[in-house]
Design a protein around this motif. Structure first.
Motif, PDB file in Angstrom:
ATOM      1  N   HIS A  78     -20.231   5.228 -50.107  1.00  0.00           N
ATOM      2  CA  HIS A  78     -21.348   6.158 -50.279  1.00  0.00           C
ATOM      3  C   HIS A  78     -21.664   6.857 -48.958  1.00  0.00           C
ATOM      4  O   HIS A  78     -21.973   8.053 -48.927  1.00  0.00           O
ATOM      5  CB  HIS A  78     -22.572   5.446 -50.830  1.00  0.00           C
ATOM      6  N   SER A  79     -21.550   6.151 -47.844  1.00  0.00           N
ATOM      7  CA  SER A  79     -21.748   6.768 -46.521  1.00  0.00           C
ATOM      8  C   SER A  79     -20.700   7.847 -46.270  1.00  0.00           C
ATOM      9  O   SER A  79     -21.006   8.903 -45.706  1.00  0.00           O
ATOM     10  CB  SER A  79     -21.688   5.710 -45.415  1.00  0.00           C
ATOM     11  N   LEU A  80     -19.454   7.584 -46.685  1.00  0.00           N
ATOM     12  CA  LEU A  80     -18.400   8.597 -46.536  1.00  0.00           C
ATOM     13  C   LEU A  80     -18.762   9.859 -47.315  1.00  0.00           C
ATOM     14  O   LEU A  80     -18.516  10.972 -46.850  1.00  0.00           O
ATOM     15  CB  LEU A  80     -17.052   8.056 -47.023  1.00  0.00           C
ATOM     16  N   GLU A  81     -19.344   9.676 -48.489  1.00  0.00           N
ATOM     17  CA  GLU A  81     -19.745  10.820 -49.304  1.00  0.00           C
ATOM     18  C   GLU A  81     -20.777  11.685 -48.566  1.00  0.00           C
ATOM     19  O   GLU A  81     -20.852  12.889 -48.761  1.00  0.00           O
ATOM     20  CB  GLU A  81     -20.308  10.334 -50.636  1.00  0.00           C
ATOM     21  N   HIS A  82     -21.561  11.059 -47.695  1.00  0.00           N
ATOM     22  CA  HIS A  82     -22.568  11.779 -46.904  1.00  0.00           C
ATOM     23  C   HIS A  82     -21.962  12.459 -45.678  1.00  0.00           C
ATOM     24  O   HIS A  82     -22.674  13.125 -44.941  1.00  0.00           O
ATOM     25  CB  HIS A  82     -23.673  10.826 -46.460  1.00  0.00           C
ATOM     26  N   GLY A  83     -20.675  12.247 -45.445  1.00  0.00           N
ATOM     27  CA  GLY A  83     -20.013  12.883 -44.312  1.00  0.00           C
ATOM     28  C   GLY A  83     -19.755  11.968 -43.136  1.00  0.00           C
ATOM     29  O   GLY A  83     -19.403  12.426 -42.045  1.00  0.00           O
ATOM     30  N   ALA A  84     -19.905  10.667 -43.334  1.00  0.00           N
ATOM     31  CA  ALA A  84     -19.670   9.708 -42.254  1.00  0.00           C
ATOM     32  C   ALA A  84     -18.189   9.387 -42.125  1.00  0.00           C
ATOM     33  O   ALA A  84     -17.416   9.534 -43.073  1.00  0.00           O
ATOM     34  CB  ALA A  84     -20.446   8.415 -42.511  1.00  0.00           C
ATOM     35  N   VAL A  85     -17.815   8.942 -40.937  1.00  0.00           N
ATOM     36  CA  VAL A  85     -16.507   8.354 -40.693  1.00  0.00           C
ATOM     37  C   VAL A  85     -16.738   6.868 -40.455  1.00  0.00           C
ATOM     38  O   VAL A  85     -17.598   6.487 -39.655  1.00  0.00           O
ATOM     39  CB  VAL A  85     -15.787   9.000 -39.493  1.00  0.00           C
ATOM     40  N   TRP A  86     -15.971   6.047 -41.167  1.00  0.00           N
ATOM     41  CA  TRP A  86     -16.075   4.587 -41.073  1.00  0.00           C
ATOM     42  C   TRP A  86     -14.877   4.082 -40.289  1.00  0.00           C
ATOM     43  O   TRP A  86     -13.736   4.236 -40.705  1.00  0.00           O
ATOM     44  CB  TRP A  86     -16.094   4.026 -42.484  1.00  0.00           C
ATOM     45  N   ILE A  87     -15.145   3.501 -39.132  1.00  0.00           N
ATOM     46  CA  ILE A  87     -14.085   2.918 -38.305  1.00  0.00           C
ATOM     47  C   ILE A  87     -14.048   1.424 -38.582  1.00  0.00           C
ATOM     48  O   ILE A  87     -15.059   0.739 -38.453  1.00  0.00           O
ATOM     49  CB  ILE A  87     -14.317   3.193 -36.808  1.00  0.00           C
ATOM     50  N   THR A  88     -12.879   0.946 -38.977  1.00  0.00           N
ATOM     51  CA  THR A  88     -12.696  -0.470 -39.268  1.00  0.00           C
ATOM     52  C   THR A  88     -11.589  -1.034 -38.393  1.00  0.00           C
ATOM     53  O   THR A  88     -10.722  -0.314 -37.927  1.00  0.00           O
ATOM     54  CB  THR A  88     -12.351  -0.680 -40.755  1.00  0.00           C
ATOM     55  N   TYR A  89     -11.652  -2.334 -38.181  1.00  0.00           N
ATOM     56  CA  TYR A  89     -10.646  -3.007 -37.361  1.00  0.00           C
ATOM     57  C   TYR A  89     -10.420  -4.398 -37.931  1.00  0.00           C
ATOM     58  O   TYR A  89     -11.270  -4.940 -38.628  1.00  0.00           O
ATOM     59  CB  TYR A  89     -11.103  -3.082 -35.897  1.00  0.00           C
ATOM     60  N   ASP A  90      -9.246  -4.956 -37.621  1.00  0.00           N
ATOM     61  CA  ASP A  90      -8.969  -6.305 -38.098  1.00  0.00           C
ATOM     62  C   ASP A  90      -8.872  -7.263 -36.919  1.00  0.00           C
ATOM     63  O   ASP A  90      -9.153  -6.894 -35.779  1.00  0.00           O
ATOM     64  CB  ASP A  90      -7.728  -6.339 -38.990  1.00  0.00           C
ATOM     65  N   ASP A  91      -8.447  -8.491 -37.179  1.00  0.00           N
ATOM     66  CA  ASP A  91      -8.421  -9.511 -36.142  1.00  0.00           C
ATOM     67  C   ASP A  91      -7.349  -9.284 -35.078  1.00  0.00           C
ATOM     68  O   ASP A  91      -7.319  -9.988 -34.069  1.00  0.00           O
ATOM     69  CB  ASP A  91      -8.290 -10.908 -36.750  1.00  0.00           C
ATOM     70  N   LYS A  92      -6.511  -8.264 -35.260  1.00  0.00           N
ATOM     71  CA  LYS A  92      -5.519  -7.934 -34.224  1.00  0.00           C
ATOM     72  C   LYS A  92      -6.111  -7.028 -33.145  1.00  0.00           C
ATOM     73  O   LYS A  92      -5.499  -6.840 -32.095  1.00  0.00           O
ATOM     74  CB  LYS A  92      -4.294  -7.263 -34.851  1.00  0.00           C
ATOM     75  N   ALA A  93      -7.281  -6.460 -33.387  1.00  0.00           N
ATOM     76  CA  ALA A  93      -7.921  -5.580 -32.406  1.00  0.00           C
ATOM     77  C   ALA A  93      -8.385  -6.409 -31.205  1.00  0.00           C
ATOM     78  O   ALA A  93      -8.920  -7.504 -31.365  1.00  0.00           O
ATOM     79  CB  ALA A  93      -9.105  -4.858 -33.028  1.00  0.00           C
ATOM     80  N   THR A  94      -8.183  -5.873 -30.018  1.00  0.00           N
ATOM     81  CA  THR A  94      -8.607  -6.574 -28.800  1.00  0.00           C
ATOM     82  C   THR A  94     -10.112  -6.396 -28.606  1.00  0.00           C
ATOM     83  O   THR A  94     -10.713  -5.449 -29.112  1.00  0.00           O
ATOM     84  CB  THR A  94      -7.877  -6.030 -27.560  1.00  0.00           C
ATOM     85  N   ASP A  95     -10.693  -7.304 -27.838  1.00  0.00           N
ATOM     86  CA  ASP A  95     -12.112  -7.181 -27.507  1.00  0.00           C
ATOM     87  C   ASP A  95     -12.387  -5.859 -26.796  1.00  0.00           C
ATOM     88  O   ASP A  95     -13.419  -5.223 -27.034  1.00  0.00           O
ATOM     89  CB  ASP A  95     -12.571  -8.349 -26.638  1.00  0.00           C
ATOM     90  N   THR A  96     -11.468  -5.441 -25.949  1.00  0.00           N
ATOM     91  CA  THR A  96     -11.622  -4.173 -25.227  1.00  0.00           C
ATOM     92  C   THR A  96     -11.645  -3.003 -26.202  1.00  0.00           C
ATOM     93  O   THR A  96     -12.482  -2.097 -26.079  1.00  0.00           O
ATOM     94  CB  THR A  96     -10.486  -3.994 -24.200  1.00  0.00           C
ATOM     95  N   ASP A  97     -10.736  -2.998 -27.192  1.00  0.00           N
ATOM     96  CA  ASP A  97     -10.712  -1.928 -28.177  1.00  0.00           C
ATOM     97  C   ASP A  97     -11.986  -1.929 -29.027  1.00  0.00           C
ATOM     98  O   ASP A  97     -12.552  -0.871 -29.301  1.00  0.00           O
ATOM     99  CB  ASP A  97      -9.490  -2.040 -29.082  1.00  0.00           C
ATOM    100  N   ILE A  98     -12.443  -3.098 -29.434  1.00  0.00           N
ATOM    101  CA  ILE A  98     -13.667  -3.191 -30.242  1.00  0.00           C
ATOM    102  C   ILE A  98     -14.861  -2.664 -29.451  1.00  0.00           C
ATOM    103  O   ILE A  98     -15.676  -1.896 -29.967  1.00  0.00           O
ATOM    104  CB  ILE A  98     -13.900  -4.643 -30.721  1.00  0.00           C
ATOM    105  N   ARG A  99     -14.952  -3.037 -28.200  1.00  0.00           N
ATOM    106  CA  ARG A  99     -16.044  -2.568 -27.346  1.00  0.00           C
ATOM    107  C   ARG A  99     -15.981  -1.047 -27.155  1.00  0.00           C
ATOM    108  O   ARG A  99     -16.977  -0.339 -27.262  1.00  0.00           O
ATOM    109  CB  ARG A  99     -15.996  -3.298 -26.004  1.00  0.00           C
ATOM    110  N   ARG A 100     -14.782  -0.534 -26.899  1.00  0.00           N
ATOM    111  CA  ARG A 100     -14.598   0.910 -26.691  1.00  0.00           C
ATOM    112  C   ARG A 100     -14.972   1.703 -27.950  1.00  0.00           C
ATOM    113  O   ARG A 100     -15.666   2.714 -27.880  1.00  0.00           O
ATOM    114  CB  ARG A 100     -13.147   1.184 -26.298  1.00  0.00           C
ATOM    115  N   LEU A 101     -14.500   1.239 -29.101  1.00  0.00           N
ATOM    116  CA  LEU A 101     -14.844   1.904 -30.351  1.00  0.00           C
ATOM    117  C   LEU A 101     -16.344   1.812 -30.632  1.00  0.00           C
ATOM    118  O   LEU A 101     -16.966   2.778 -31.060  1.00  0.00           O
ATOM    119  CB  LEU A 101     -14.062   1.292 -31.513  1.00  0.00           C
ATOM    120  N   GLY A 102     -16.920   0.643 -30.395  1.00  0.00           N
ATOM    121  CA  GLY A 102     -18.358   0.456 -30.613  1.00  0.00           C
ATOM    122  C   GLY A 102     -19.189   1.385 -29.741  1.00  0.00           C
ATOM    123  O   GLY A 102     -20.188   1.952 -30.199  1.00  0.00           O
TER     124      GLY A 102
END
Length: 169
Positions: A78-102
């Motif tokens: 429903h958020s996508l329908e409003h024009g949002a982009v949803w960034i998702t990550y799995d357990d292979k993402a590094t802490d650095t990548d999660i922090r940078r994306l956040g």
């Protein structure tokens, strides 16, 4: 803004799905005619995470919100329908990548971020009808995707609120 979900908070028991979805998309990102759409409960889509289709009447707050636990697909769609982009990550993402994306998400209205299990890649960006999978947060296509699809031309409900939605599922 960072939101910490608690496992005891549940929303939408019984699967209250909004039936005003505009499109469904196949694995290749093309629109699927209504008669060929997969019949599913709870807004499931052949892509993970989904990028359209039936969804819950309540959206996830998506004003640069970083969720630390998985969120319900049907609310995020429903958020996508409003024009949002949803960034998702799995357990292979590094802490650095999660922090940078956040950090990037928290500065960008009409975005949200959460972990998701069983992604085809490490990081996935989803907009209504479109998806991009990358291996690291330093991938330049992330900025291109955000620039093109946050409140982009494919947005079914441009300008609809991203505030005041759910903050936990």
């Amino acid at each position: 803004m960072f939101v910490f979900n608690t496992p005891s908070q549940k929303v939408g028991a019984g699967g209250c799905i909004s039936m005003h979805a505009k499109i469904a998309v196949g694995a290749n990102g093309d629109a699927v005619p209504r008669e060929r759409r997969p019949r599913s409960r709870h807004g499931e889509d052949p892509m993970n995470p989904p990028v359209g289709g039936d969804h819950h009447q309540a959206w996830m707050t998506c004003d640069g919100t970083v969720y630390t636990r998985p969120i319900a697909n049907e609310n995020a769609v429903h958020s996508l329908e409003h024009g949002a982009v949803w960034i998702t990550y799995d357990d292979k993402a590094t802490d650095t990548d999660i922090r940078r994306l956040g950090d990037r998400v928290s500065k960008t209205p009409y975005t949200l971020m959460s972990p998701v299990e069983d992604l085809s890649g490490t990081i996935t960006l989803s907009a209504w009808g479109r998806q991009l999978t990358v291996d690291t947060a330093s991938e330049p296509r992330i900025e291109q995707f955000l620039a093109k699809y946050v409140q982009g031309p494919r947005t079914p409900e441009p300008g609809a609120a991203c505030t005041g939605g759910l903050t936990a599922t």
